[in-house]
Design an enzyme around this catalytic site. Structure first.
Site, PDB file in Angstrom:
ATOM      1  N   LEU A 128      84.148  53.481 -26.923  1.00  0.00           N
ATOM      2  CA  LEU A 128      84.666  54.843 -27.052  1.00  0.00           C
ATOM      3  C   LEU A 128      85.889  54.880 -27.939  1.00  0.00           C
ATOM      4  CD1 LEU A 128      85.178  57.845 -26.195  1.00  0.00           C
ATOM      5  CD2 LEU A 128      86.381  56.922 -24.190  1.00  0.00           C
ATOM      6  N   SER A 129      85.953  55.865 -28.833  1.00  0.00           N
ATOM      7  CA  SER A 129      87.153  56.139 -29.612  1.00  0.00           C
ATOM      8  C   SER A 129      87.525  54.929 -30.462  1.00  0.00           C
ATOM      9  CB  SER A 129      88.275  56.559 -28.654  1.00  0.00           C
ATOM     10  OG  SER A 129      89.364  57.081 -29.352  1.00  0.00           O
TER      11      SER A 129
END
Length: 849
Positions: free
Chosen positions: A155-156
Site C-alpha cells: 500500500l502507498s
C-alpha cells in the site's frame, strides 16, 4: 553511513530531509488486537542492506511446495497493523500459502515509508529491494516454497515498492498487487517524488515500459501479473498514477491499452487486459469514492475479509481476496476453453445480404458464452450451443473484414480465434470519424503528451506549427500519442478507410519550464541549519512564517540566481487575488435564549486563506474584536436593559473580504440574578449507544461498536447517537440558566459536516424509548426539545456544543434521566461519520440558580 532521506513523501502533506542511519530489530512475535494478525519476526535473513525487519506467517497443515506472498505496509504503519488490515493470514490458512511482512523503521525514513523514490533502494542488487528479495530467499531456505508462485503486494509507499520489486526482480515474482501506488521510476529524487504523487507524471506506454525493463536490463523472461488498485478520490497519490501503471505494464507485457473485459463490482469499476491467447495479464480496480487506502469487506462470506483501520476502508470489496484470485491462489479453474470459428470460411467471398457467424467451443467446466466480433466490434453474444449469430452485410462496407470469436467459461477464462477473414458488405460509408483528445488546451509543467483517439479505424494527420494539416502532413494511426516539451499549437484531422475526413481541430499548449531544481520543507531554523538561508533570509522568513512553522523552499536554477526562495519569490510569481469570503456563525448563546450576568459570545469562523479578525456587535454597536481562534467575547449583560437584544458577528480575512452572522437575539433577564452552581453529569456508558437505519428510518438496528457512531456508515445506514445522563440530583427548585454538552472524538471518516451540514442535539425528558438502554425505536422517537443545540465540526479532542435553547433547558429532568440524541441535520451522500466516546468522554454541563 548516513544518507539524506525525505521526511515524508506519502500520507503527509509536507516534504523535508533528514539524515539517517539504519538499524535492525530484536526477535519477537507481534499480535495486534485481532489474533488473526499474529506474525513472528525473523531476526536474520542475509546481509539486509536496507535494514528492514522481516516477519512471517506459516500456516499449519502445508504438506507440499506452497506459494509465498510478500506484503509491504504504507507510511506510518507497522507490519502487524498491515497484517491485521489486509488479513492475508486468513487467506493463507484457507488456501495454504506462506506470508512475509516486511517492515521499515523511522531510522530509514522518519515517516516509516519504504524509500521508493531513491535509486539505491529500488535497483536490483541493493538497498531495500535486495533486503526484500533476501526475505524470499530465507523462506525458500526454511520452507518448501513453489518458486514459480511468489507474489508481492503493498500500500502507498509499499505499493510503489511493490512495483519496484516487479521491475527489479521479474525472475522472482510471478505477480504483484499495487494498492495506491505508481509506476516504476516515476521518481528517483525528492523533487520528482512530489510531482509523481500529485498531480502525477504523464508518459507514453513505451516510455514507461522502458523504465520498467531497465529494472533488470537484458532480462528476456516473463513478467509478473499486475493487479492495480486505487481510490477515485485519492488526494495523496492521484488517480493518474493508476492509468500510468496500466500504460507501463501493458507495454511490458506487449499488449495494448484497451481493456478486454470490464465489469462493475459493488459500484466500483474492474477492467482486465489480456494477450492474444486470452490470458489476463493486467487488471485495474477503481474503487468509487475512496481516498488513500485499501478496500476491505469485513465478514465471513467466501469473498469477504480484512479489517478497517488507518488507510483501510470498508467498500464491500476485499482487495486481498481478489488479488489472490487474480494470481490463482484460490486454486480456482484456470483452464481456458477452446474456440474455433466455423463460419464463414477463411478467405470466403460473400455476396448475399447476410451470413451466419458460427463457432465451436468447449471447456473442461463448461462454456458460458461466445462473443462474435467483426473488425474488432462486438456484433453478438450467444450463451448456448450451437454458438452462432446472423451478420447483416448491409451494415458493413464492401471489402475485407476480420471475424473473431471469444469463448468464456464460468471462471472468466477466455479463448480467442481471430484468424478468419472474408470479403463482402454492401454499406457505403459516408460518415467521417469522430476524434477526441485527452489533453485540453492549457498550461502544463515540463511536458504534455496528448493522445488522439477515434471511434473507428482512422489515420490522424497533424501539424505542430499552427499551419492547417493536409494528407501530406505528418500522420499516424489512431490512437496516436504525441509529446511536446515546448509551447505548441497542435492541429489535426482524421480520415477513415472509406476516405471520409473529419474537420480540423486545434489545441494550444503552453509548457512551463520550472525555474527550480528541487524543493525542501522545514522551519526557518531548519532551513538555516541546512545552509539554505543566510542570516538575513532566515530573519525575513522567520518573521513571515514564524520560526517553528514548516514551509517549502525552492532551489532556483543557476540562471535565476541559484538561491533558495519561497513560492512568493519564484520568478514570474503572480499572487492570485483572494475573492473568497470567510464564513462565520455565532455558536453561543443560542438564538432565543435568556441570559443573565456575564455570558460568553462565541463565533466559529473560517476562510480559505485565514481569518484576520472577528468583530462582535450588540444592538449594532461594536463591543469587541478578537484576532485569534476561538473567537469569543464576554458580554456583561448587567450593562443592558432587561429586554431583547441583537448580537452580530463579522469575520474579516486578510483581503478584507467579510461575512456576517446577524440572526441571533437573546433576552436579558437579570431580575433574579444571583449565585449560580455548575454541575457536570457524565453519560451512563451502560445505556449509551447508537442506532443505524435507512434514510426513511426503516431497517433500524442498534450498533455494536464500543464507540458511538454519528453520520453515514460504509453500509449506507445513518447513525444517531443516544447519550443518557442521570440528572436526578438537580434540586427540584433549581432554575436552570445554562447548559451544554461536551463530547470527545475517537475517529473520523470522510467529512461529515461537508456542504454546511450540522450536527444537532435533541433532548428527551426521560428516555426516548421504553427503557434507558439504547433501542431501535430511539432512531425516530420524538424529542421533548428538537434541535436544542448544535456541535460544530471537529476531528479530534473534545468539543463543546452551543448553549442549549430555552426548550432544551426545560427538557432537562430534575427527577430522573435526561437523554440526548445526536444526529446530522442532513443525510450525507457518501460515507462520512464520526465516532465519539461514551462515559467520561461525554458530559452534560448544567448551570442553575
Amino acid at each position: 553511513m548516513k544518507r539524506m532521506r525525505i521526511l515524508a513523501v506519502l500520507l503527509i502533506a509536507v516534504f523535508g530531509l533528514i539524515q539517517c542511519g539504519k538499524q535492525g530489530s530484536p526477535d519477537n512475535t507481534l499480535a495486534s488486537s485481532d489474533s488473526r494478525a499474529t506474525i513472528t519476526q525473523v531476526s536474520s535473513f542475509g546481509t539486509n542492506p536496507g535494514s528492514l525487519a522481516m516477519y512471517k506467517y506459516a500456516p499449519a497443515g502445508i504438506t507440499a511446495a506452497a506459494p509465498l506472498v510478500v506484503a509491504l505496509h504504507g507510511c506510518t504503519q507497522t507490519a502487524s497493523e498491515y497484517a491485521n488490515n489486509t488479513d492475508w493470514n486468513s487467506l493463507a490458512d484457507k488456501y495454504k500459502f506462506y506470508v512475509v511482512f516486511a517492515e521499515t523503521n523511522s531510522s530509514n525514513n522518519s515517516s516509516k515509508c519504504f524509500n521508493w523514490f531513491e535509486s539505491g533502494d529500488i535497483a536490483r542488487g541493493g538497498g531495500e529491494a535486495l533486503s526484500i528479495k533476501q526475505m524470499v530467499d530465507k523462506m525458500k531456505a526454511d520452507y518448501s516454497i513453489d518458486a514459480s508462485r511468489v507474489f508481492v503486494t503493498g500500500l502507498s509507499a509499499g505499493g510503489f515498492m511493490t512495483v519496484a520489486m516487479a521491475a527489479a526482480y521479474p525472475d522472482v515474482f510471478a505477480g504483484a498487487a499495487v494498492m495506491a501506488g505508481g509506476p516504476y521510476k516515476c521518481a528517483t529524487s525528492m523533487t520528482a517524488a512530489f510531482s509523481c504523487m500529485s498531480p502525477g507524471v504523464d508518459k507514453t506506454p513505451a516510455q514507461w515500459g522502458d523504465l520498467a525493463r531497465s529494472g533488470y536490463s537484458g532480462y528476456s523472461g516473463s513478467y509478473p501479473l499486475i493487479s492495480i488498485w486505487y481510490g477515485t478520490t485519492d488526494g495523496t497519490v492521484k488517480p493518474l498514477n493508476s492509468t500510468e501503471l496500466v500504460d507501463q505494464w501493458t507495454n511490458v507485457h506487449g499488449i495494448d491499452q484497451t481493456e478486454d473485459f470490464t465489469e462493475s463490482v459493488a459500484g466500483s469499476s474492474h477492467k482486465v487486459y489480456k494477450n492474444a491467447n486470452g490470458d489476463a495479464l493486467v487488471e485495474i480496480w477503481a474503487i468509487a469514492s475512496m481516498g488513500h487506502a485499501i478496500t476491505v469487506d469485513p465478514g465471513t462470506g467466501e469473498t469477504q475479509g480484512g479489517g478497517t483501520g488507518s488507510y483501510s476502508i470498508d467498500k464491500n470489496i476485499y482487495s486481498s481476496y481478489w488479488a489472490a484470485k487474480f494470481w490463482g491462489l484460490d486454486n480456482s479453474d484456470k483452464e481456458a476453453p477452446v474456440v474455433n470459428v466455423t463460419s464463414p470460411a477463411n478467405g470466403a467471398t460473400i455476396t448475399a445480404g447476410s451470413t451466419t457467424l458460427a463457432a465451436s467451443a468447449s471447456d473442461n467446466a463448461g462454456v458460458v458464452k461466445v462473443e462474435f466480433y467483426v473488425d474488432g466490434v462486438l456484433k453478438s453474444t450467444d450463451t448456448s450451443a450451437p454458438y452462432e449469430a446472423t451478420l447483416d452485410l448491409t451494415t458493413i462496407v464492401n471489402g475485407s473484414h476480420s471475424v473473431k470469436a471469444i469463448a468464456y467459461d464460468a471462471a472468466g477464462n477466455t479463448a480467442t480465434d481471430n484468424d478468419t477473414a472474408f470479403t463482402g458488405g454492401t454499406y457505403v460509408d459516408t460518415v467521417a470519424p469522430v476524434l477526441s483528445n485527452d489533453k485540453a488546451s492549457g498550461t502544463y509543467q515540463m511536458s504534455v503528451s496528448p493522445v488522439i483517439s477515434a471511434n473507428e479505424a482512422a489515420t490522424i494527420y497533424y501539424t505542430t506549427d499552427g499551419s492547417t494539416p493536409t494528407v501530406n502532413s505528418a500522420s499516424g494511426a489512431a490512437p496516436l500519442t504525441l509529446s511536446f516539451s515546448a509551447d505548441t499549437t497542435l492541429k489535426f484531422f482524421g480520415k477513415d478507410p472509406s476516405g471520409n475526413a473529419s474537420s480540423v481541430q486545434t489545441f494550444s499548449y503552453v509548457v512551463e519550464i520550472l525555474p527550480y531544481t528541487e524543493t525542501a520543507s522545514g522551519t526557518a531554523t531548519e532551513h538555516y541549519n541546512a545552509g539554505r538561508l543566510d542570516v538575513n533570509a532566515y530573519l525575513a522568513y522567520g518573521q513571515e512564517y514564524g520560526y517553528m512553522t514548516a514551509f517549502i523552499l525552492y532551489h532556483l536554477k543557476a540562471e535565476f540566481g541559484g538561491t533558495w526562495v519561497d513560492e512568493h519569490d519564484l520568478p514570474g510569481y503572480t499572487p492570485t487575488p483572494d475573492t473568497t469570503v470567510p464564513t462565520v456563525n455565532i455558536t453561543a448563546p443560542t438564538n432565543g435564549s435568556t441570559v443573565s450576568a456575564s455570558v460568553t459570545v462565541t463565533a466559529a469562523a473560517s476562510d480559505n486563506i485565514g481569518v484576520a479578525k472577528v468583530e462582535f456587535y450588540v444592538d449594532g454597536t461594536l463591543k469587541a474584536t478578537d484576532t485569534a481562534s476561538p473567537y469569543e467575547y464576554v458580554l456583561d449583560t448587567t450593562t443592558l436593559t432587561n429586554a431583547s437584544h441583537s448580537i452580530k458577528a463579522i469575520a474579516y480575512d486578510a483581503a478584507n473580504n467579510t461575512a456576517t452572522d446577524d440572526d441571533t437575539s437573546v433576552t436579558v433577564d437579570n431580575t433574579q440574578q444571583g449565585t449560580t452552581t455548575t454541575v457536570e453529569f457524565t453519560s451512563n456508558s451502560t445505556d449509551d449507544g447508537y442506532v443505524k437505519a435507512s434514510a426513511d428510518g426503516s431497517g433500524a438496528a442498534v450498533g455494536t461498536y464500543s464507540t458511538i457512531a454519528i453520520g453515514r456508515g460504509s453500509d449506507g445506514k445513518f447513525n444517531r447517537a443516544i447519550l443518557s445522563f442521570d440528572t436526578s440530583s438537580l434540586p427540584d427548585s433549581a432554575t436552570i440558566v445554562r447548559a451544554y454538552i461536551v463530547v470527545t472524538a475517537s475517529s473520523v471518516s470522510g467529512t461529515p459536516w461537508a456542504n454546511g451540514n450540522s450536527m444537532v442535539i435533541d433532548l428527551k425528558t426521560g428516555n426516548f424509548g421504553s427503557a434507558s438502554t439504547t433501542e431501535t425505536t430511539d432512531w425516530a422517537s420524538a424529542a421533548t426539545a428538537s434541535q436544542a443545540g448544535s456541535i460544530d465540526a471537529f476531528t479530534s479532542g473534545t468539543k463543546q456544543s452551543s448553549d442549549l435553547s430555552a426548550a432544551g433547558l426545560s427538557a432537562i429532568s430534575k427527577t430522573g434521566k435526561t437523554q440526548a440524541k445526536l444526529r446530522f441535520l442532513t443525510n450525507q451522500t457518501t460515507t462520512a461519520y464520526i465516532f465519539i466516546t461514551q462515559g467520561t468522554g461525554a458530559k452534560l454541563v448544567v448551570e442553575y440558580q
